[in-house]
Motif scaffolding. Structure first.
Motif, PDB file in Angstrom:
ATOM      1  N   THR A 195      15.314   6.187 -36.586  1.00  0.00           N
ATOM      2  CA  THR A 195      15.429   6.334 -35.139  1.00  0.00           C
ATOM      3  C   THR A 195      16.697   7.086 -34.783  1.00  0.00           C
ATOM      4  N   GLN A 196      16.592   8.093 -33.944  1.00  0.00           N
ATOM      5  CA  GLN A 196      17.768   8.790 -33.443  1.00  0.00           C
ATOM      6  C   GLN A 196      17.862   8.504 -31.958  1.00  0.00           C
ATOM      7  N   PRO A 197      18.682   7.553 -31.550  1.00  0.00           N
ATOM      8  CA  PRO A 197      18.692   7.119 -30.156  1.00  0.00           C
ATOM      9  C   PRO A 197      19.182   8.199 -29.217  1.00  0.00           C
ATOM     10  N   ARG A 198      18.593   8.198 -28.031  1.00  0.00           N
ATOM     11  CA  ARG A 198      19.053   9.124 -27.016  1.00  0.00           C
ATOM     12  C   ARG A 198      20.373   8.645 -26.454  1.00  0.00           C
ATOM     13  N   ARG A 199      21.104   9.558 -25.839  1.00  0.00           N
ATOM     14  CA  ARG A 199      22.398   9.206 -25.283  1.00  0.00           C
ATOM     15  C   ARG A 199      22.245   8.527 -23.940  1.00  0.00           C
ATOM     16  N   LEU A 200      23.234   7.697 -23.613  1.00  0.00           N
ATOM     17  CA  LEU A 200      23.318   7.139 -22.273  1.00  0.00           C
ATOM     18  C   LEU A 200      23.437   8.283 -21.271  1.00  0.00           C
ATOM     19  N   SER A 201      22.766   8.154 -20.142  1.00  0.00           N
ATOM     20  CA  SER A 201      22.906   9.173 -19.116  1.00  0.00           C
ATOM     21  C   SER A 201      24.299   9.126 -18.520  1.00  0.00           C
ATOM     22  N   GLY A 202      24.693  10.197 -17.868  1.00  0.00           N
ATOM     23  CA  GLY A 202      26.015  10.245 -17.260  1.00  0.00           C
ATOM     24  C   GLY A 202      26.224   9.158 -16.222  1.00  0.00           C
ATOM     25  N   LYS A 203      25.187   8.873 -15.437  1.00  0.00           N
ATOM     26  CA  LYS A 203      25.327   7.845 -14.397  1.00  0.00           C
ATOM     27  C   LYS A 203      25.414   6.456 -15.011  1.00  0.00           C
ATOM     28  N   ASP A 204      24.629   6.202 -16.066  1.00  0.00           N
ATOM     29  CA  ASP A 204      24.746   4.919 -16.749  1.00  0.00           C
ATOM     30  C   ASP A 204      26.127   4.756 -17.354  1.00  0.00           C
ATOM     31  N   THR A 205      26.630   5.819 -17.974  1.00  0.00           N
ATOM     32  CA  THR A 205      27.962   5.776 -18.564  1.00  0.00           C
ATOM     33  C   THR A 205      29.005   5.459 -17.507  1.00  0.00           C
ATOM     34  N   GLU A 206      28.867   6.078 -16.334  1.00  0.00           N
ATOM     35  CA  GLU A 206      29.817   5.827 -15.255  1.00  0.00           C
ATOM     36  C   GLU A 206      29.745   4.383 -14.781  1.00  0.00           C
ATOM     37  N   GLN A 207      28.527   3.844 -14.678  1.00  0.00           N
ATOM     38  CA  GLN A 207      28.409   2.469 -14.212  1.00  0.00           C
ATOM     39  C   GLN A 207      28.998   1.497 -15.220  1.00  0.00           C
ATOM     40  N   ILE A 208      28.750   1.723 -16.518  1.00  0.00           N
ATOM     41  CA  ILE A 208      29.316   0.848 -17.540  1.00  0.00           C
ATOM     42  C   ILE A 208      30.832   0.948 -17.536  1.00  0.00           C
ATOM     43  N   ARG A 209      31.343   2.174 -17.373  1.00  0.00           N
ATOM     44  CA  ARG A 209      32.790   2.359 -17.325  1.00  0.00           C
ATOM     45  C   ARG A 209      33.387   1.559 -16.174  1.00  0.00           C
ATOM     46  N   GLU A 210      32.750   1.619 -15.017  1.00  0.00           N
ATOM     47  CA  GLU A 210      33.251   0.875 -13.874  1.00  0.00           C
ATOM     48  C   GLU A 210      33.072  -0.629 -14.074  1.00  0.00           C
ATOM     49  N   THR A 211      32.007  -1.029 -14.793  1.00  0.00           N
ATOM     50  CA  THR A 211      31.812  -2.437 -15.102  1.00  0.00           C
ATOM     51  C   THR A 211      32.991  -2.975 -15.883  1.00  0.00           C
ATOM     52  N   ILE A 229      19.171  12.377 -21.771  1.00  0.00           N
ATOM     53  CA  ILE A 229      17.999  12.314 -20.914  1.00  0.00           C
ATOM     54  C   ILE A 229      18.458  12.191 -19.474  1.00  0.00           C
ATOM     55  N   PRO A 230      17.984  13.055 -18.561  1.00  0.00           N
ATOM     56  CA  PRO A 230      18.402  12.954 -17.164  1.00  0.00           C
ATOM     57  C   PRO A 230      18.176  11.549 -16.635  1.00  0.00           C
ATOM     58  N   HIS A 231      19.157  11.078 -15.890  1.00  0.00           N
ATOM     59  CA  HIS A 231      19.119   9.706 -15.379  1.00  0.00           C
ATOM     60  C   HIS A 231      17.849   9.445 -14.576  1.00  0.00           C
ATOM     61  N   GLU A 232      17.432  10.410 -13.782  1.00  0.00           N
ATOM     62  CA  GLU A 232      16.299  10.204 -12.893  1.00  0.00           C
ATOM     63  C   GLU A 232      14.994  10.022 -13.669  1.00  0.00           C
ATOM     64  N   LEU A 233      14.939  10.495 -14.932  1.00  0.00           N
ATOM     65  CA  LEU A 233      13.711  10.407 -15.710  1.00  0.00           C
ATOM     66  C   LEU A 233      13.629   9.122 -16.520  1.00  0.00           C
ATOM     67  N   ILE A 234      14.680   8.316 -16.488  1.00  0.00           N
ATOM     68  CA  ILE A 234      14.672   7.069 -17.255  1.00  0.00           C
ATOM     69  C   ILE A 234      14.253   5.936 -16.342  1.00  0.00           C
ATOM     70  N   ARG A 235      13.174   5.293 -16.690  1.00  0.00           N
ATOM     71  CA  ARG A 235      12.704   4.182 -15.859  1.00  0.00           C
ATOM     72  C   ARG A 235      13.270   2.871 -16.385  1.00  0.00           C
ATOM     73  N   THR A 236      13.462   1.926 -15.498  1.00  0.00           N
ATOM     74  CA  THR A 236      13.904   0.598 -15.894  1.00  0.00           C
ATOM     75  C   THR A 236      12.709  -0.183 -16.417  1.00  0.00           C
ATOM     76  N   ARG A 237      12.842  -0.748 -17.608  1.00  0.00           N
ATOM     77  CA  ARG A 237      11.742  -1.474 -18.242  1.00  0.00           C
ATOM     78  C   ARG A 237      12.077  -2.961 -18.301  1.00  0.00           C
ATOM     79  N   HIS A 255      17.551   0.039 -19.046  1.00  0.00           N
ATOM     80  CA  HIS A 255      17.563   1.354 -18.419  1.00  0.00           C
ATOM     81  C   HIS A 255      17.962   2.335 -19.517  1.00  0.00           C
ATOM     82  N   GLY A 256      16.966   2.950 -20.147  1.00  0.00           N
ATOM     83  CA  GLY A 256      17.262   3.759 -21.326  1.00  0.00           C
ATOM     84  C   GLY A 256      17.857   2.877 -22.411  1.00  0.00           C
ATOM     85  N   PRO A 257      19.017   3.253 -22.952  1.00  0.00           N
ATOM     86  CA  PRO A 257      19.635   2.461 -24.022  1.00  0.00           C
ATOM     87  C   PRO A 257      20.526   1.329 -23.523  1.00  0.00           C
TER      88      PRO A 257
END
Length: 524
Positions: free
Chosen positions: A295-311, A356-364, A427-429
């Motif tokens: 498995t080669q995991p996709r990268r966190l989107s920029g917006k997810d990265t920003e939210q985790i950083r702020e978390t 992967i663009p943030h908008e294309l990642i659905r929450t599962r 949400h993605g990874p």
């Protein structure tokens, strides 16, 4: 490599960058940023105009390994009446913008921070008969500076640094660091922005542990009350053989009360961790964030990265109502708005996997999950549950070996995409796990052996790898270990048999504590 010389001696020079952005008036033989910091040093030490300096032989901007151009070393007489001993005062030059011509830092104007916005200082108790300052603190400061430059994370007062080695490579109990404002150095307005001064404070393992379980500022205040452990100016004494809790047992009661009342302000760590979606077949890896071979995991989107950083950032703030920051491309607070746009987010990945663009990642919504941690990150699970979730907060693990994250949230946290109806959501990874108070109490009972010495086997070697926001190596252990930075850290736990597994079938949750080699394999 560095050399020791008086601060007035000439050093290597280089022509300015081809396209300087600083105003022409700043172009001079004596760098304006350097001159401004020297001015503050002269204010404090008017009788020491040319202190000894440790200087990088090959400057960082010429390809050298040391980010700090200089570390000046002053003799401070202290204040006997205030029980402040004589000591050596070390001051760095290089984390801020000294030149203003883009050779090291991007010049963005005078209103914001200069470079990273701070320089490091350190106060070391002078030994009787010592006529010259030891130079090992300069290398320690270079190590911290390398972390800042490589990760582009910045330090704040109250942060703690897990070093797991005596700071001077001796047999000292002072093996970790806290950071605080320097008690004498005032912020400096330079032509390239503002510079503040953060002081390194050496602490024992037990004091670091208390800072993690409670908060760094609280432990700093306790250190100030104990003259032999730092006193008002927080002077490090490498010969100190007792912790503040051994010197004054009543201080442990204050820490315990603070933990019970406030919980922990440790909001997250970067660690060796991973997660699997057990509700999907192993071969279906379209959305799975597994570390399975192949498995080669996709990268966190920029917006997810920003939210985790702020978390992680907001965990240092004791808020009345915990909120996960909204996924928003505009930075509203924290460090981000004070830094040049070129500074990368502290949790950004440098991996080559696809974004992967943030908008294309659905929450599962997931039915069943398997969490995997190495021994040290697993040892922090009780702190996460007791010190964070039971106080209505959240806690995030960000993987350093892959682009994924795990955030535990309580029912009182707003802004989470995990809910009581669907407690496991991705949400993605990025996985979020919502735990009720009842389930947290149950997990704490079942995970008691993670911190119980009876379950540990001393013959097994303790791992060298610690939880990190970025990787940095102490001088004596380069190539052997990683150290925890930026206020997210953990104590190296006593070892126990691995792998170790915990399972809650009724909740469809499994947690495994695995050897480091599972996460270190290049096949992941």
């Amino acid at each position: 490599m560095a050399e020791l010389r008086p601060s007035g001696a000439p050093g290597p020079t280089a022509p300015p960058a081809p396209v300087p952005t600083a105003p022409p008036a700043f172009a001079s033989l004596f760098p304006p940023g350097l001159h401004a910091i020297y001015g503050e040093c002269r204010r404090l030490y008017p009788d020491q105009p040319n202190p000894l300096q440790v200087t990088a032989i090959v400057k960082y901007w010429l390809g050298g390994p040391d980010p700090l151009d200089y570390v000046s070393m002053y003799r401070n007489v202290g204040s006997p009446s205030a029980n402040i001993p004589e000591h050596w005062h070390y001051i760095s030059f290089g984390l801020s913008d000294l030149y203003g011509d883009n050779r090291v830092h991007e010049f963005t104007g005078t209103d914001g921070p200069s470079g990273f916005g701070f320089e490091l200082t350190f106060r070391l108790k002078r030994e009787t008969g010592e006529s010259a300052p030891p130079t090992w603190p300069a290398e320690l400061m270079q190590g911290l500076a390398r972390y800042v430059f490589q990760s582009e994370n910045t330090f704040c007062s109250g942060d703690h640094v897990s070093w797991h080695s005596p700071l001077d490579n001796s047999e000292s109990r002072i093996q970790h660091m806290l950071l605080t404002e320097d008690p004498q150095m005032q912020p400096v307005q330079t032509p390239f922005g503002v510079v503040t001064f953060l002081q390194i404070v050496g602490v024992c393992t037990e004091e670091l542990h208390s800072a993690q379980q409670w908060n760094g500022q609280g432990i700093l205040e306790l250190l100030r009350t104990v003259p032999v452990a730092g006193g008002p100016w927080l002077i490090t004494d490498m010969r100190r053989g007792e912790t503040i809790f051994e010197i004054d047992p009543h201080l442990q009661e204050r820490v315990d009360k603070g933990i019970e009342t406030d919980g922990s302000n440790l909001s997250g760590v970067s660690a060796k961790c991973a997660w699997d979606d057990l509700s999907r077949p192993p071969e279906d890896d379209e959305d799975s964030r597994s570390i399975c071979i192949g498995t080669q995991p996709r990268r966190l989107s920029g917006k997810d990265t920003e939210q985790i950083r702020e978390t992680l950032r907001r965990g240092l703030e004791i808020n009345s109502k915990p909120v996960l920051p909204p996924i928003n491309p505009q930075r509203q607070n924290g460090l981000a708005h004070d830094r040049a746009p070129s500074r990368k987010d502290s949790l950004e990945s440098d991996s080559s996997t696809a974004i992967i663009p943030h908008e294309l990642i659905r929450t599962r919504q997931l039915e069943s999950v398997h969490l995997k941690f190495n021994q040290e990150s697993g040892a922090l699970i009780p702190l996460c549950l007791r010190g964070r979730l039971l106080h209505g907060r959240h806690f995030t693990y960000k993987s350093i070996t892959g682009d994924m994250a795990i955030t535990f949230v309580s029912t009182g946290v707003e802004g989470a995409f995990a809910t009581e109806e669907h407690p496991y959501a991705a949400h993605g990874p990025w996985l979020q796990i919502l735990l009720t108070e009842e389930f947290v109490e149950k997990m704490l009972e079942d995970l008691e052996d993670l911190t119980s010495p009876e379950e540990r086997l001393s013959p097994l070697p303790a791992p060298l790898t610690t939880l990190v926001l970025a990787e940095i190596v102490p001088p004596a252990e380069r190539g052997k270990r990683e150290v925890a930075m930026k206020g997210q850290a953990c104590l190296p736990p006593a070892p126990f048999k691995l792998p170790k597994e915990y399972s809650w079938p009724e909740k469809k949750l499994k947690v495994s504590i695995l050897p480091d080699m599972v996460f270190d394999s290049p096949l992941h």
